[in-house]
Design an enzyme around this catalytic site. Structure first.
Site: not given
Length: 64
Positions: A1-3, A40, A34
């Site tokens: 989950m890249p933020t 996010d 992704s």
């Protein structure tokens, strides 16, 4: 989950922020593969009185 964390001077409109979030999300999808729902983006609006460049607060800079 890249933020992604984005810090910027306050004053952008909701429309500008929406466009930025969409563009950043798409860049992560295109670059990392992704899924959009896993990206996010955190936006931090920093008051001009809390940001300085070159020893000068942005709240004290003269236009121009």
């Amino acid at each position: 989950m890249p933020t992604l964390r984005v810090e910027m001077l306050e004053g952008r409109t909701p429309e500008q922020k929406r466009a930025l979030v969409q563009a950043l999300t798409q860049a992560v999808v295109d670059t990392l593969g992704s899924k959009p729902e896993s990206v996010d983006v955190l936006l931090y609006d920093i008051p001009r009185a809390h940001w300085a460049t070159g020893g000068e607060l942005w709240s004290e800079k003269r236009p121009g």
